[in-house]
Scaffold this motif. Structure first.
Motif, PDB file in Angstrom:
ATOM      1  N   GLY A  98       0.788  -1.227   0.000  1.00 52.49           N
ATOM      2  CA  GLY A  98       0.000   0.000   0.000  1.00 52.49           C
ATOM      3  C   GLY A  98       0.815   1.269   0.000  1.00 52.49           C
ATOM      4  N   ILE A  99       1.820   1.351   0.871  1.00 55.37           N
ATOM      5  CA  ILE A  99       2.624   2.569   0.970  1.00 55.37           C
ATOM      6  C   ILE A  99       3.356   2.833  -0.332  1.00 55.37           C
ATOM      7  CG2 ILE A  99       4.669   3.552   2.096  1.00 55.37           C
ATOM      8  CD1 ILE A  99       3.644   2.385   4.715  1.00 55.37           C
ATOM      9  N   SER A 100       3.926   1.785  -0.936  1.00 51.00           N
ATOM     10  CA  SER A 100       4.615   1.953  -2.220  1.00 51.00           C
ATOM     11  C   SER A 100       3.641   2.428  -3.300  1.00 51.00           C
ATOM     12  CB  SER A 100       5.262   0.637  -2.658  1.00 51.00           C
ATOM     13  OG  SER A 100       6.205   0.200  -1.709  1.00 51.00           O
ATOM     14  N   SER A 101       2.419   1.876  -3.303  1.00 51.31           N
ATOM     15  CA  SER A 101       1.426   2.281  -4.296  1.00 51.31           C
ATOM     16  C   SER A 101       1.104   3.768  -4.172  1.00 51.31           C
ATOM     17  CB  SER A 101       0.137   1.462  -4.124  1.00 51.31           C
ATOM     18  OG  SER A 101       0.365   0.098  -4.338  1.00 51.31           O
ATOM     19  N   VAL A 102       0.951   4.230  -2.928  1.00 52.82           N
ATOM     20  CA  VAL A 102       0.605   5.641  -2.710  1.00 52.82           C
ATOM     21  C   VAL A 102       1.725   6.562  -3.177  1.00 52.82           C
ATOM     22  CG1 VAL A 102       0.164   7.384  -0.936  1.00 52.82           C
ATOM     23  CG2 VAL A 102      -1.019   5.189  -0.840  1.00 52.82           C
ATOM     24  N   VAL A 103       2.947   6.316  -2.702  1.00 49.81           N
ATOM     25  CA  VAL A 103       4.034   7.246  -3.014  1.00 49.81           C
ATOM     26  C   VAL A 103       4.445   7.161  -4.484  1.00 49.81           C
ATOM     27  CG1 VAL A 103       4.928   7.288  -0.660  1.00 49.81           C
ATOM     28  CG2 VAL A 103       5.789   5.580  -2.241  1.00 49.81           C
ATOM     29  N   LEU A 104       4.259   5.999  -5.101  1.00 50.02           N
ATOM     30  CA  LEU A 104       4.662   5.831  -6.496  1.00 50.02           C
ATOM     31  C   LEU A 104       3.725   6.557  -7.451  1.00 50.02           C
ATOM     32  CD1 LEU A 104       6.599   4.407  -8.469  1.00 50.02           C
ATOM     33  CD2 LEU A 104       5.075   2.431  -8.410  1.00 50.02           C
ATOM     34  N   THR A 105       2.460   6.705  -7.075  1.00 46.14           N
ATOM     35  CA  THR A 105       1.470   7.219  -8.017  1.00 46.14           C
ATOM     36  C   THR A 105       1.042   8.662  -7.781  1.00 46.14           C
ATOM     37  OG1 THR A 105      -0.312   6.341  -6.620  1.00 46.14           O
ATOM     38  CG2 THR A 105       0.504   4.928  -8.393  1.00 46.14           C
ATOM     39  N   MET A 106       1.295   9.209  -6.603  1.00 51.62           N
ATOM     40  CA  MET A 106       0.727  10.511  -6.280  1.00 51.62           C
ATOM     41  C   MET A 106       1.202  11.630  -7.216  1.00 51.62           C
ATOM     42  SD  MET A 106      -1.650  10.792  -4.204  1.00 51.62           S
ATOM     43  CE  MET A 106      -2.387   9.200  -4.418  1.00 51.62           C
ATOM     44  N   ALA A 107       2.434  11.538  -7.717  1.00 56.61           N
ATOM     45  CA  ALA A 107       2.929  12.595  -8.618  1.00 56.61           C
ATOM     46  C   ALA A 107       2.061  12.705  -9.864  1.00 56.61           C
ATOM     47  CB  ALA A 107       4.380  12.311  -9.013  1.00 56.61           C
ATOM     48  N   VAL A 108       1.530  11.572 -10.321  1.00 54.40           N
ATOM     49  CA  VAL A 108       0.680  11.568 -11.510  1.00 54.40           C
ATOM     50  C   VAL A 108      -0.783  11.788 -11.144  1.00 54.40           C
ATOM     51  CG1 VAL A 108      -0.148  10.160 -13.437  1.00 54.40           C
ATOM     52  CG2 VAL A 108       2.250  10.060 -12.771  1.00 54.40           C
ATOM     53  N   VAL A 109      -1.232  11.159 -10.061  1.00 59.26           N
ATOM     54  CA  VAL A 109      -2.655  11.161  -9.729  1.00 59.26           C
ATOM     55  C   VAL A 109      -3.105  12.487  -9.122  1.00 59.26           C
ATOM     56  CG1 VAL A 109      -4.384  10.087  -8.219  1.00 59.26           C
ATOM     57  CG2 VAL A 109      -2.769   8.660  -9.476  1.00 59.26           C
ATOM     58  N   GLU A 110      -2.263  13.103  -8.280  1.00 60.34           N
ATOM     59  CA  GLU A 110      -2.678  14.324  -7.586  1.00 60.34           C
ATOM     60  C   GLU A 110      -3.125  15.431  -8.545  1.00 60.34           C
ATOM     61  OE1 GLU A 110      -1.021  17.736  -4.489  1.00 60.34           O
ATOM     62  OE2 GLU A 110       0.284  16.063  -5.043  1.00 60.34           O
ATOM     63  N   PRO A 111      -2.373  15.744  -9.628  1.00 64.90           N
ATOM     64  CA  PRO A 111      -2.861  16.797 -10.537  1.00 64.90           C
ATOM     65  C   PRO A 111      -4.214  16.467 -11.164  1.00 64.90           C
ATOM     66  CG  PRO A 111      -0.555  16.273 -10.983  1.00 64.90           C
ATOM     67  CD  PRO A 111      -1.049  15.244 -10.032  1.00 64.90           C
TER      68      PRO A 111
END
Length: 437
Positions: A339-352
């Motif tokens: 879970g933690i890896s999934s969150v930190v790996l994707t937030m740069a793309v998903v947040e915008p």
């Protein structure tokens, strides 16, 4: 087209590194390094040093090792045994009987642990032998434990919420507030499933529990006082505005050490083991966060997040359609990453994309945690499944099938959150976090 080539390269390098056994944090750094060398003219070494230092020296991040340490302390005390003794008399008369101790125990321990694995191991060691002894269905024992243990990611203090908050620079205390009501609703949905199955399942034939009077139940409830006192100190200090998440974590560590000392389970040797266990876990998560921060920076320099956000924006997806795409995306990702890896790996793309769609980031944090919870019980990399396999010696397929109904309940919970967003936003909007929280 250029964005697609960058994505393919990033994914290729990432899976090569992960497949070769490289630690997740180092793999993320390797992907970022390759991306910056090939697609930017920036000095990679200077950027890497700056980003890694900034990611590792965040004051907000100090809550993480403290909550991990508190979970380690409680894991090695007699708290779980006392919790079963206190909960069992109240659960026995409910539809589903003592099977509810799995759910109630995980819910209570989640409020002082923050970790799905710690919750599963602690409550499982307590409940599996007791429920087997009472002839409860094995598949239900395993399934409810696998599902309810994921509440450690939702109910504060949640390590995943801390990581999410640090990654998007959002208030940890507000995220903690947001996780309370959805966590309790999900626990009630699990309990409802147990109650229904106790009436429908042909295998449901547990031994009857001896009746206890109200006075005897109250007497056994004294064993719950330590854990509820600790919850009150940790969560109450934040909700009442007296402490930030980090300060509440420090209070929790002190309280847990006092509990361990009172129970006589704290020696110099165990203290050293606790400290080293928490240090190893914290260092692992910090390395992942540092690697993800460097990858986010590298992706920002390539323009990939903005490009992908614009691409998805061109599809003119509604909020609901975007959330459904992200739901499927995170379920697939969760089959291969924790879970933690999934969150930190994707937030740069998903947040915008999420910001562009006007979705509340506090609410979205709870949405992500529910979906990440599913990753804990989905093969082939479901961490809770591995823990249960070690505890019960069952085959992975058997454990995954036992946990599948809980997975479906979490999918339903996603739609409940979408239909009733106030579940996640009401407390943050109406409670004042501590200063700097």
């Amino acid at each position: 087209m250029e964005d697609l080539s960058i994505i393919i390269l990033f994914l290729f390098v990432l899976f090569v590194l992960l497949g070769s056994g490289v630690w997740v944090g180092l793999a993320l750094m390797g992907v970022a390094w390759v991306g910056m060398e090939l697609f930017t003219t920036r000095p990679v070494g200077d950027v890497m040093m700056t980003v890694l230092w900034r990611a590792s020296s965040s004051w907000t991040l100090t809550a993480l090792p403290l909550f991990i340490w508190m979970g380690e302390i409680l894991f090695r005390t007699r708290l779980s045994e006392d919790m079963f003794r206190g909960l069992a008399p109240w659960m026995a008369r409910l539809p589903g009987g003592l099977m509810h101790t799995n759910i109630a125990g995980c819910t209570v321990f989640a409020a002082v642990s923050g970790s799905s694995a710690a919750t599963l191991t602690t409550v499982g060691k307590m409940s599996i032998p007791e429920l087997r002894k009472r002839n409860y269905p094995e598949r239900m024992i395993i399934g409810t434990l696998a599902g309810a243990a994921t509440l450690g990611l939702m109910i504060p203090p949640s390590l995943t919420l801390i990581v999410y908050g640090v990654t998007i620079n959002e208030s940890i205390s507000k995220l903690f507030f947001a996780g309370v009501l959805p966590g309790l609703v999900l626990a009630l949905m699990f309990a409802g499933y147990v109650a229904v199955m106790s009436r429908l399942s042909r295998d449901w034939n547990p031994d009857a529990e001896p009746r206890q009077g109200f006075a005897a139940k109250l007497a056994n409830s004294r064993f719950l006082i330590p854990v509820f006192a600790l919850i009150g100190v940790v969560i109450g200090s934040m909700y009442l505005g007296y402490a930030t998440a980090t300060e509440a974590a420090a209070l929790g560590v002190i309280g847990a050490l006092v509990l361990a000392a009172i129970q006589g389970s704290l020696s110099w040797q165990t203290f050293t083991e606790l400290l080293m266990g928490a240090t190893r876990t914290s260092a692992m998560i910090a390395l992942i966060l540092a690697g993800a921060a460097f990858l986010s920076m590298a992706m920002g320099f390539t323009g990939l997040p903005r490009g992908l956000a614009d691409l998805i924006g061109s599809f003119e997806l509604s909020r609901f359609e975007l959330l459904m795409v992200l739901l499927v995306f995170y379920i697939i990702l969760g089959m291969f990453l924790d879970g933690i890896s999934s969150v930190v790996l994707t937030m740069a793309v998903v947040e915008p994309m999420v910001r562009e769609a006007g979705i509340d980031l506090i609410w979205f944090g709870i949405f992500v945690v529910v979906v990440v919870e599913m990753a804990q019980i989905t093969p082939p990399i479901g961490f809770n499944l591995f823990v249960l396999q070690g505890m019960t010696q069952h085959e992975m397929g058997y454990i995954a099938r036992a946990a599948f109904p809980m997975f479906l309940i979490m999918v339903v919970m996603v739609f409940v959150l979408i239909l009733f967003p106030e579940l996640a936003t009401w407390l943050p909007d109406n409670l004042r976090p501590g200063p700097g929280g």
